[in-house]
Design a protein around this motif. Structure first.
Motif, PDB file in Angstrom:
ATOM      1  N   ASP A   8       0.847  -1.188   0.000  1.00  0.00           N
ATOM      2  CA  ASP A   8       0.000   0.000   0.000  1.00  0.00           C
ATOM      3  C   ASP A   8       0.884   1.240   0.000  1.00  0.00           C
ATOM      4  OD1 ASP A   8       0.837   0.451   2.634  1.00  0.00           O
ATOM      5  OD2 ASP A   8      -1.159   0.216   3.520  1.00  0.00           O
ATOM      6  N   HIS A   9       0.298   2.380   0.322  1.00  0.00           N
ATOM      7  CA  HIS A   9       0.977   3.666   0.279  1.00  0.00           C
ATOM      8  C   HIS A   9       2.120   3.807   1.290  1.00  0.00           C
ATOM      9  CE1 HIS A   9      -2.600   3.760   2.842  1.00  0.00           C
ATOM     10  NE2 HIS A   9      -1.862   4.487   3.663  1.00  0.00           N
ATOM     11  N   PRO A  12       5.980   2.047  -0.997  1.00  0.00           N
ATOM     12  CA  PRO A  12       6.601   2.133  -2.322  1.00  0.00           C
ATOM     13  C   PRO A  12       8.132   2.088  -2.312  1.00  0.00           C
ATOM     14  CG  PRO A  12       4.824   3.719  -2.189  1.00  0.00           C
ATOM     15  CD  PRO A  12       5.007   3.142  -0.805  1.00  0.00           C
ATOM     16  N   HIS A  32       2.178  -6.049  -7.798  1.00  0.00           N
ATOM     17  CA  HIS A  32       0.798  -5.622  -7.576  1.00  0.00           C
ATOM     18  C   HIS A  32       0.720  -4.354  -6.729  1.00  0.00           C
ATOM     19  CE1 HIS A  32      -1.084  -9.147  -9.308  1.00  0.00           C
ATOM     20  NE2 HIS A  32      -0.263  -9.908  -8.614  1.00  0.00           N
ATOM     21  N   THR A  34       1.352  -0.378  -5.218  1.00  0.00           N
ATOM     22  CA  THR A  34       1.271   1.004  -5.678  1.00  0.00           C
ATOM     23  C   THR A  34       2.664   1.617  -5.682  1.00  0.00           C
ATOM     24  OG1 THR A  34       0.190   3.128  -5.342  1.00  0.00           O
ATOM     25  CG2 THR A  34       0.799   1.931  -3.360  1.00  0.00           C
ATOM     26  N   ASP A  35       2.848   2.587  -6.546  1.00  0.00           N
ATOM     27  CA  ASP A  35       4.132   3.290  -6.617  1.00  0.00           C
ATOM     28  C   ASP A  35       4.030   4.701  -6.046  1.00  0.00           C
ATOM     29  OD1 ASP A  35       5.506   1.164  -7.883  1.00  0.00           O
ATOM     30  OD2 ASP A  35       4.648   1.740  -9.813  1.00  0.00           O
ATOM     31  N   THR A  36       2.888   5.034  -5.453  1.00  0.00           N
ATOM     32  CA  THR A  36       2.696   6.379  -4.914  1.00  0.00           C
ATOM     33  C   THR A  36       2.390   6.307  -3.421  1.00  0.00           C
ATOM     34  OG1 THR A  36       0.294   6.553  -5.181  1.00  0.00           O
ATOM     35  CG2 THR A  36       1.650   7.016  -7.133  1.00  0.00           C
ATOM     36  N   GLU A  38      -0.117   8.039  -2.181  1.00  0.00           N
ATOM     37  CA  GLU A  38      -1.534   8.364  -2.044  1.00  0.00           C
ATOM     38  C   GLU A  38      -2.260   7.179  -1.416  1.00  0.00           C
ATOM     39  OE1 GLU A  38      -3.414  10.007  -5.549  1.00  0.00           O
ATOM     40  OE2 GLU A  38      -1.472  10.806  -6.196  1.00  0.00           O
ATOM     41  N   VAL A  40      -4.361   4.144  -0.440  1.00  0.00           N
ATOM     42  CA  VAL A  40      -5.008   3.044  -1.161  1.00  0.00           C
ATOM     43  C   VAL A  40      -5.441   2.002  -0.141  1.00  0.00           C
ATOM     44  CG1 VAL A  40      -3.749   3.389  -3.329  1.00  0.00           C
ATOM     45  CG2 VAL A  40      -2.799   1.889  -1.564  1.00  0.00           C
ATOM     46  N   PHE A  45      -4.162  -5.348  -2.504  1.00  0.00           N
ATOM     47  CA  PHE A  45      -2.830  -5.830  -2.827  1.00  0.00           C
ATOM     48  C   PHE A  45      -2.512  -7.148  -2.118  1.00  0.00           C
ATOM     49  CE2 PHE A  45      -2.997  -1.194  -3.027  1.00  0.00           C
ATOM     50  CZ  PHE A  45      -2.801  -1.035  -4.389  1.00  0.00           C
TER      51      PHE A  45
END
Length: 143
Positions: A8-9, A12, A32, A34-36, A38, A40, A45
């Protein structure tokens, strides 16, 4: 070896370091996460990684969230998953040796990136001992 990873956020930067480590050591990675940073929802995931391991699309999984708890709970909802929350490489080793864990959960807010990479290395290089532990592991699933 194929490894599925989700985060998750909170993770990353952890994911990037772990993916770099895995790829540099010849592993294939299914990403799977996130790369940010923000916000989620971690279950999305955790379930994706668990599906990959459960279906044998991946040999092992790695999940990362702030505490490691929510995402590991999500992964453990899957019948053939034994996801272990680890915060030291010694716990990662025992999760494999004694519990035949197939997913490692990393608490990003409570471990360093270096610790996370070391835990992944230990997790992936440790074999299940079997023996007296096999009977216990077989009792984990409610089939």
């Amino acid at each position: 070896m194929t490894i599925s990873i989700g985060n998750d956020h909170a993770g990353p930067d952890y994911k990037k370091a772990i993916v770099d480590y895995l790829e540099n050591n010849g592993h294939q990675v299914i990403n799977h996460g996130t790369d940010t940073f923000e916000s989620v929802d971690y279950p999305d995931f955790g379930h994706a990684v668990a599906y990959d391991v459960e279906s044998k699309k991946a040999h092992f999984g790695i999940v990362i969230c702030g505490s490691g708890n929510g995402i590991v709970m999500s992964a453990n909802k899957h019948q053939d998953i034994r996801a272990a929350l680890c915060w030291t490489k010694e716990i990662a080793e025992l999760a494999r040796q004694h519990n035949d864990a197939n997913i490692i959960s990393i608490p990003a807010r409570y471990t360093s990136i270096q610790q996370a990479v070391e835990m992944v290395d230990t997790f992936l290089s440790t074999e299940f001992e079997g023996g007296r532990h096999a009977n216990r592991v077989n009792k984990i699933a409610c089939k």
